[in-house]
Write a protein that holds these residues in place. Structure first.
Motif, PDB file in Angstrom:
ATOM      1  N   ARG A  15      -0.595   7.780  -0.987  1.00  0.00           N
ATOM      2  CA  ARG A  15      -0.578   8.659  -1.270  1.00  0.00           C
ATOM      3  C   ARG A  15      -2.556   8.000  -1.857  1.00  0.00           C
ATOM      4  O   ARG A  15      -3.276   8.591  -2.629  1.00  0.00           O
ATOM      5  N   THR A  16      -2.154   6.532  -2.280  1.00  0.00           N
ATOM      6  CA  THR A  16      -3.150   6.506  -3.033  1.00  0.00           C
ATOM      7  C   THR A  16      -4.337   4.982  -2.193  1.00  0.00           C
ATOM      8  O   THR A  16      -5.092   3.819  -2.673  1.00  0.00           O
ATOM      9  N   TYR A  23       1.108  -1.317  -0.260  1.00  0.00           N
ATOM     10  CA  TYR A  23       0.115   0.066  -0.042  1.00  0.00           C
ATOM     11  C   TYR A  23       0.575   1.368  -0.166  1.00  0.00           C
ATOM     12  O   TYR A  23       2.244   0.714   0.275  1.00  0.00           O
ATOM     13  N   ASP A  24      -0.066   2.431  -0.668  1.00  0.00           N
ATOM     14  CA  ASP A  24       1.619   3.787  -0.230  1.00  0.00           C
ATOM     15  C   ASP A  24      -0.275   4.235  -0.084  1.00  0.00           C
ATOM     16  O   ASP A  24      -1.161   4.496  -0.474  1.00  0.00           O
ATOM     17  N   LYS A  39      -1.539   7.332   6.543  1.00  0.00           N
ATOM     18  CA  LYS A  39      -2.178   8.336   6.382  1.00  0.00           C
ATOM     19  C   LYS A  39      -0.847   9.352   7.238  1.00  0.00           C
ATOM     20  O   LYS A  39       0.313   9.830   6.887  1.00  0.00           O
ATOM     21  N   ASN A  64      -9.118  -1.467  -5.719  1.00  0.00           N
ATOM     22  CA  ASN A  64      -9.164  -2.769  -6.263  1.00  0.00           C
ATOM     23  C   ASN A  64      -9.339  -3.938  -6.219  1.00  0.00           C
ATOM     24  O   ASN A  64      -8.988  -4.757  -6.424  1.00  0.00           O
ATOM     25  N   GLN A 106      -7.185   4.200  -0.376  1.00  0.00           N
ATOM     26  CA  GLN A 106      -7.882   3.920  -0.526  1.00  0.00           C
ATOM     27  C   GLN A 106      -8.730   3.289  -1.513  1.00  0.00           C
ATOM     28  O   GLN A 106      -9.111   2.830  -2.056  1.00  0.00           O
ATOM     29  N   ASN A 107      -7.706   4.235  -3.195  1.00  0.00           N
ATOM     30  CA  ASN A 107      -8.077   3.529  -3.596  1.00  0.00           C
ATOM     31  C   ASN A 107      -7.419   1.883  -4.009  1.00  0.00           C
ATOM     32  O   ASN A 107      -8.531   1.002  -5.128  1.00  0.00           O
ATOM     33  N   ASP A 108      -6.098   1.998  -3.752  1.00  0.00           N
ATOM     34  CA  ASP A 108      -5.720   0.722  -3.807  1.00  0.00           C
ATOM     35  C   ASP A 108      -7.100  -0.977  -2.938  1.00  0.00           C
ATOM     36  O   ASP A 108      -6.894  -1.936  -3.512  1.00  0.00           O
TER      37      ASP A 108
END
Length: 229
Positions: free
Chosen positions: A128-129, A125-126, A162, A136, A131-133
């Motif tokens: 910055r992304t 996970y990152d 975060k 998906n 939530q979308n990760d």
């Protein structure tokens, strides 16, 4: 002279007794007939005309022998039928087992290939992304496990990543299959995880081991469980 005549008369009187039927001894003793004597081969009885008729006792023996052969033939036939049924069942089971074994081997190979690709996706996970990760990632999880995963990410991981600006990258080092069948495969996945973020001077490398369960749903292998080990 009178004495000689008297002796002659006596000899003449004894002559008829001596001239009777002469006894000739036989070389074998005479058999004594008995009504209890049984002929081992034939038995004699009279027919309606009073003439002797032979009754062969070996006919009963022949009939008994024939019945014995028939009974043994029936038993042999039954035994052969049972043996054929058992053999057919064994051959059928062996064929079924071979098919299942081949299917399990194919399932194992397919599940391992999918796990190597999708387990890093679920554990990387990152901030910055993330939530979308998380959204998906639902495509590679079963519906039930997807709900558990989403709850864990929203309640724990997203906020922590975060705050720390964390970026975690997971890579598969090795796999080991624990069990496999055409619908479910359980395996151990050995991972190398690299983590970066605030308070970490350089990327931190950690090794971990995860028990993964893969389930075949409509021909598609999905992750149904992730448990740290």
């Amino acid at each position: 002279m009178m004495k000689l005549a008297a002796q002659t008369d006596i000899k003449k009187e004894e002559a008829p007794a001596r001239s009777g039927r002469r006894h000739v001894p036989t070389p074998y003793p005479r058999e004594v007939e008995s009504s209890d004597r049984a002929d081992p081969v034939v038995d004699r009885e009279d027919d309606e005309a009073g003439k002797p008729r032979l009754k062969f006792v070996w006919r009963d023996s022949l009939r008994q022998a024939r019945n014995l052969v028939e009974r043994r033939s029936r038993k042999f036939f039954v035994v052969m039928v049972i043996a054929a049924v058992l053999l057919g069942g064994f051959v059928g089971w062996l064929a079924w087992y071979k098919v299942q074994q081949n299917a399990s081997e194919e399932s194992r190979a397919a599940a391992v290939a999918v796990a190597k690709k999708n387990v890093p996706t679920a554990l990387s996970y990152d901030y910055r992304t993330i939530q979308n990760d998380t959204k998906n990632t639902q495509d590679v999880l079963t519906t039930e496990f997807g709900k558990q995963y989403e709850s864990l990410m929203k309640n724990v991981v997203i906020d922590a990543s975060k705050k720390r600006h964390a970026v975690t990258n997971a890579q598969v080092a090795d796999t080991s299959v624990v069990s496999a069948d055409p619908e479910d495969v359980k395996l151990l996945v050995f991972l190398n995880q690299t983590t970066e973020g605030d308070g970490i001077q350089r990327p931190q490398l950690n090794g971990s081991r995860v028990e993964v369960e893969m389930r075949n749903q409509s021909g598609k292998w999905l992750i149904s469980s992730l448990k740290p080990r």
